[in-house]
Scaffold this active site. Structure first.
Site, short mmCIF file in Angstrom:
data_model
loop_
_atom_site.label_atom_id
_atom_site.label_comp_id
_atom_site.label_asym_id
_atom_site.label_seq_id
_atom_site.Cartn_x
_atom_site.Cartn_y
_atom_site.Cartn_z
N ASN A 9 0.87 -1.18 0.00
CA ASN A 9 0.00 0.00 0.00
C ASN A 9 0.91 1.23 0.00
O ASN A 9 1.50 1.56 1.02
CB ASN A 9 -0.90 -0.04 1.25
CG ASN A 9 -1.74 1.22 1.37
OD1 ASN A 9 -1.79 2.05 0.47
ND2 ASN A 9 -2.41 1.36 2.51
N LYS A 11 0.12 4.25 -0.25
CA LYS A 11 -0.51 5.44 0.36
C LYS A 11 -0.29 6.65 -0.55
O LYS A 11 -0.20 6.47 -1.76
CB LYS A 11 0.01 5.63 1.79
CG LYS A 11 -0.12 4.33 2.60
CD LYS A 11 0.14 4.48 4.07
CE LYS A 11 -0.02 3.12 4.75
NZ LYS A 11 0.11 3.19 6.21
N HIS A 94 -9.31 1.07 5.15
CA HIS A 94 -8.02 1.32 5.80
C HIS A 94 -8.22 2.29 6.97
O HIS A 94 -9.03 3.22 6.89
CB HIS A 94 -7.01 1.89 4.80
CG HIS A 94 -5.62 1.85 5.33
ND1 HIS A 94 -5.15 2.78 6.23
CD2 HIS A 94 -4.61 0.97 5.12
CE1 HIS A 94 -3.90 2.46 6.53
NE2 HIS A 94 -3.55 1.38 5.89
N GLU A 96 -6.57 4.71 7.94
CA GLU A 96 -6.37 6.13 7.62
C GLU A 96 -7.62 6.71 6.97
O GLU A 96 -7.95 7.89 7.16
CB GLU A 96 -5.13 6.28 6.72
CG GLU A 96 -3.86 6.02 7.53
CD GLU A 96 -2.71 5.42 6.75
OE1 GLU A 96 -2.72 5.45 5.50
OE2 GLU A 96 -1.78 4.88 7.40
N GLU A 166 -5.12 -4.81 10.63
CA GLU A 166 -4.07 -3.81 10.81
C GLU A 166 -4.30 -3.07 12.13
O GLU A 166 -5.08 -2.10 12.16
CB GLU A 166 -4.08 -2.82 9.64
CG GLU A 166 -3.79 -3.44 8.30
CD GLU A 166 -3.26 -2.42 7.31
OE1 GLU A 166 -2.15 -2.62 6.83
OE2 GLU A 166 -3.94 -1.42 7.05
N GLY A 172 2.87 2.29 10.75
CA GLY A 172 3.81 3.39 10.58
C GLY A 172 4.55 3.76 11.86
O GLY A 172 5.23 4.78 11.92
N SER A 212 3.80 -2.19 10.23
CA SER A 212 5.25 -2.24 10.42
C SER A 212 5.86 -3.60 10.07
O SER A 212 6.80 -4.05 10.73
CB SER A 212 5.63 -1.83 11.85
OG SER A 212 5.21 -0.51 12.11
P1 13P Z 1 3.33 0.32 7.62
O1 13P Z 1 3.81 -0.95 7.02
O2 13P Z 1 4.05 1.53 7.13
O3 13P Z 1 3.22 0.24 9.11
O4 13P Z 1 1.80 0.51 7.08
C1 13P Z 1 0.92 -0.53 7.18
C2 13P Z 1 -0.30 -0.18 6.42
O5 13P Z 1 -1.03 0.71 6.79
C3 13P Z 1 -0.58 -0.92 5.18
O6 13P Z 1 -1.86 -0.65 4.71
#
Ligand code: 13P
Length: 249
Positions: A9, A11, A94, A96, A166, A172, A212
């Site tokens: 992803n 983003k 997601h 976010e 997640e 992150g 992560s």
């Molecule tokens: P990270 O791998 O940067 O923690 O992000 C995970 C994520 O949100 C994948 O959709």
């Protein structure tokens, strides 16, 4: 056997030139596992990414879509529009999107319906926040996120659904759920599915872990029996790291 999947992803990262160069780097990586590999560039670059990867086994997928077919929804993209450029899978729910764009379970249910109605595959994300876990409420939160957005569906719909756990506190942050925490939650998710749809369905649904995941921890996480792959954020932006994770199976 369930499909093993590693999806990157991206983003809101990578403009067109950066997208093209990362794809060139990805094409130079060797895949040594059977895992399906997907990347989710930003919507402006889906078309270019898909064209660049036409001859490759890497699938280009979307990070989001609107539930409506078309109409007065400024800034949005529909399932038909994604399909028209050859994008057949979409990430929905997601954290976010939930946090910054106020996406609720009810809205996500509509998005899931719209994607499935167009024959798309959905990677449906959910996960608890740190306060939920500290309070010991993670299973209640995750169970409700799944029930509210998906349990109106018939069993057949799950052929086109991939789940992605997640935990928000691991996204992150560099803090990963331990392999045991991931396994415990994935087993709970599979049981939640089995209670509603039966074991046969629950056993066929791939459940990815996200938060992560890095080359250093992927192998241990993927070794857990109910972890069927990963949804990778930061580490998917480097071709070598991403393929180290793909090849961790
Ligand atoms: P990270 O791998 O940067 O923690 O992000 C995970 C994520 O949100 C994948 O959709």
């Amino acid at each position: 056997m369930r499909k093993q999947i590693v999806a990157g992803n991206w983003k809101m990262n990578n403009d067109l030139a950066q997208t093209e160069s990362l794809i060139t780097a990805l094409k130079n990586q060797a895949k040594t596992t059977d895992a399906e590999v997907m990347i989710a560039p930003t919507s402006t670059n889906l078309w270019a990414a898909n064209n660049a990867l036409k001859q490759s086994s890497i699938e280009v997928i979307a990070q989001n879509m609107h539930f409506a077919e078309n109409g007065a929804y400024t800034g949005e993209v529909s399932a038909s529009m994604l399909k028209s450029i050859g994008v057949n899978t979409v990430i929905l729910g997601h954290s976010e999107r939930r946090e910054y764009f106020n996406e609720t379970d009810e809205l996500l249910a509509k998005k899931v319906d719209a994607a499935l109605a167009k024959g798309m595959r959905v990677i449906f994300c959910f996960g608890e926040e740190l306060a939920d876990r500290k309070a010991g409420n993670e299973e209640t939160i995750v169970g409700n996120q799944i029930k509210n957005a998906l349990f109106h569906l018939g069993a057949a719909a799950f052929q086109n659904i991939v789940l992605a756990y997640e935990p928000v506190w691991a996204i992150g942050t560099g803090e990963t759920a331990s392999p045991e925490q991931a396994q415990d939650m994935h087993a709970f998710i599979r049981k939640t599915l089995a209670d509603k749809y039966g074991n046969d369905i629950a056993e066929t649904v791939s459940i990815l872990y996200g938060g992560s995941v890095k080359p250093a921890n992927a192998e241990e996480i993927f070794s857990k029996p109910d972890v069927d792959g990963g949804l990778i954020g930061g580490a998917s932006l480097k071709a070598e790291d991403f393929f180290a994770i793909v090849n961790a199976f």
